[in-house]
Design a protein around this motif. Sequence first.
Motif: not given
Length: 176
Positions: A33-37
């Motif tokens: 999730v953090d990488l996508i964001d």
Amino acid sequence: MSETLTQTTAAHNSHPAYKASEKVAAHLQQLSVDLIDLHLQGKQAHWNVVGKNFRDLHLQLDEMIDAARGFSDDVAERMRAVYVVPDGRAATVAAQTSLAAFPATEVDTATTVDLAVAALYAVAGTARKIHDDVDAEDPSTADLLHAILLRLEQLAWMIDAENRVAGRSTPVAIQG
């Protein structure tokens, strides 16, 4: 003359050498999730950055975006390899991200540098926070975390250098 084949549905059983625990699955989901964001915030910054050294920062943001997109794919594929289903839907990313929101307006280059570096370090922080649990259960997946940390922290240093003043801002030289 046609023949019809009767297809039977038998249960498929895999016997993986390793299947992630719920704890590791949750950790990898958070990193995903953090990488996508990070990728999305990088695009937002890329489109809306203005000011001094625009072109250099614009190109650096491309590097950040490429790294985030590539690593998010690597993490999701690793999740699938260890029998975890990643959830990269927009609503999930919005609800679960650890990153502070990026502005919806034009942003000056100096502010963009600070925001991009904060986002890079936030994702690196997630990777560092989950590292020991992941490593204890699956050193192979921890190797992926190492690669992510090396690149994201390198990008943070390189982008942060845009706002640094030699000899007057961190880091300070190590005196032997």
